[in-house]
Design an enzyme around this catalytic site. Structure first.
Site, PDB file in Angstrom:
ATOM      1  N   LYS A 111       0.802  -1.225   0.000  1.00  0.00           N
ATOM      2  CA  LYS A 111       0.000   0.000   0.000  1.00  0.00           C
ATOM      3  C   LYS A 111       0.834   1.273   0.000  1.00  0.00           C
ATOM      4  CE  LYS A 111      -4.322  -1.909   1.473  1.00  0.00           C
ATOM      5  NZ  LYS A 111      -5.527  -1.865   2.244  1.00  0.00           N
ATOM      6  N   LYS A 192      -5.364 -11.344  -5.587  1.00  0.00           N
ATOM      7  CA  LYS A 192      -6.543 -11.809  -4.828  1.00  0.00           C
ATOM      8  C   LYS A 192      -7.778 -10.947  -5.129  1.00  0.00           C
ATOM      9  CE  LYS A 192      -6.633  -9.315  -0.506  1.00  0.00           C
ATOM     10  NZ  LYS A 192      -7.397  -9.269   0.691  1.00  0.00           N
ATOM     11  N   LYS A 195     -11.970  -5.885  -2.591  1.00  0.00           N
ATOM     12  CA  LYS A 195     -13.109  -4.953  -2.553  1.00  0.00           C
ATOM     13  C   LYS A 195     -12.815  -3.701  -3.350  1.00  0.00           C
ATOM     14  CE  LYS A 195     -14.256  -5.795   2.266  1.00  0.00           C
ATOM     15  NZ  LYS A 195     -13.944  -5.268   3.596  1.00  0.00           N
TER      16      LYS A 195
END
Ligand code: ATP
Ligand code: LTN
Length: 326
Positions: A111, A192, A195
């Site tokens: 991130k 993966k 969201k």
């Protein structure tokens, strides 16, 4: 009876990866354990959130917990920011952890990659997660595979504290499912299902319409050799679909491969779409009822009270062992 704790961030788009990796375990575990399921809103503000949307998503996740089968009579359901012990213990644990171990967390590296500076909350995210878990003397933490590193650092911190300050914490274990522990993105089976991915067809959200579910599965990335078999290296797309099929149907991957021997991807995908649609119908129906019910907020208020009773006991022990207060 073992104590179980887990949490989901209220960031919208709860998808079948969250369900098959984590939520499904929540339901199964509540039959024989004392379970505490949290909506971790303080984790979600490690990246900017719209306040109105955040409040909506908190209630959405609470309703989804119940829609998939978490029973508030058996399990505690509550919102993280309603129990002040999470923030309090997080500070104590911050003082027992090291910048070196936090810098090694892959989530932080991912991130913050390419940025000169990153939000401090993203860096200390694993400490707040450790506080969530240790605050309740948790034995088992049901999560998806992507959380392995976070469970590991939580254990390391607990063991370190126990060594220095008597036996303060229970050292927890992660619980990961075989089928479903890591559901990959439909458009890119090497990353993966997430969201936050921009392409809505990369995931199937639990509240997706039937047409959208079918479309996302039919256009999912596979390969050109046309054979349905499980091979994560050579055939990550087909293997991911097999995993999803297996997790929803309860059939083993081997059984499914035999069933579809000689069939094309089209037929296989069509049937997977039907199985997925069928699995999500009751969840959507339950969700709509629960989300509108007056009871929802009362359940969260009651859950926070019950959680707080346990948290206060742990905080008292932590303060005594560390010599905080007088
Ligand atoms: P995302 O990466 O999709 O934004 P997250 O992991 O940051 O999700 P959470 O809502 O906190 O968000 O995750 C809830 C649970 O779902 C965790 O236990 C996590 O391990 C699990 N989970 C998330 N993505 C997947 C996936 N693709 N496959 C299996 N489990 C998953
Ligand atoms: N980091 C987790 C969410 C989370 C969690 C927890 C999971 C926060 N606190 C405590 C289990 C136990 C994630 O899935 N992204």
């Amino acid at each position: 009876m073992k104590r179980v704790f887990s949490g989901v961030q209220p960031t919208g788009n709860i998808h079948i990866g969250n369900y098959l990796g984590a939520l499904r375990q929540f339901v199964e575990l509540q039959e024989e354990n004392e379970c505490i399921y949290c909506i971790v809103d303080m984790h979600s503000i490690t990246v900017p959130q719209d306040p109105k949307e955040l409040r909506k998503h908190i209630l959405d996740v609470a309703a989804l917990y119940m829609a998939v089968g978490v029973d508030p009579k058996k399990s505690i359901i509550f919102v993280q920011s309603d129990v002040s012990g999470h923030a309090e213990l997080s500070w104590v644990l911050t003082c027992c952890s090291y910048t070196g171990e936090l810098s090694r967390m892959t989530q932080f590296k991912d991130k913050s990659r390419g940025k000169e500076s990153a939000p401090t909350g993203l860096f200390t995210y694993p400490i707040l997660m450790a506080a969530d878990i240790l605050l309740y003397d948790t034995d088992i933490v049901p999560v998806g595979n992507d959380q392995k590193q976070h469970i590991e650092i939580c254990r390391d911190i607990a063991i370190r504290v126990n060594h220095k300050y008597k036996n303060t914490f229970v050292v927890p274990d992660g619980r990961f499912l075989k089928a479903g522990a890591r559901i990959m993105a439909l458009d890119d089976p090497t990353s993966k299902m997430s969201k936050s991915a921009e392409n809505i067809h990369s995931r199937i959200s639990l509240l997706d319409e039937e047409g959208k579910i079918k479309k996302s599965i039919m256009r999912s990335t596979t390969d050109s050799d046309g054979e349905i078999r499980f091979d994560l290296e050579e055939k990550p797309g087909v293997s991911n679909l097999l995993n999803i099929y297996s997790a929803f149907s309860g059939e083993s991957v081997d059984e499914i491969v035999v069933k579809y021997a000689g069939c094309g991807y089209g037929d296989f995908k069509k049937e997977l779409a039907t199985i997925t649609q069928e699995a999500l119908v009751p969840i959507k129906k339950n969700f709509n009822e629960i989300r509108q019910s007056e009871e929802l907020k009362n359940i969260l208020i009651n859950g926070a009270e019950r959680a707080n009773t346990i948290a206060e006991k742990t905080m008292k022990r932590v303060k005594d062992n560390f010599g905080l207060g007088f």
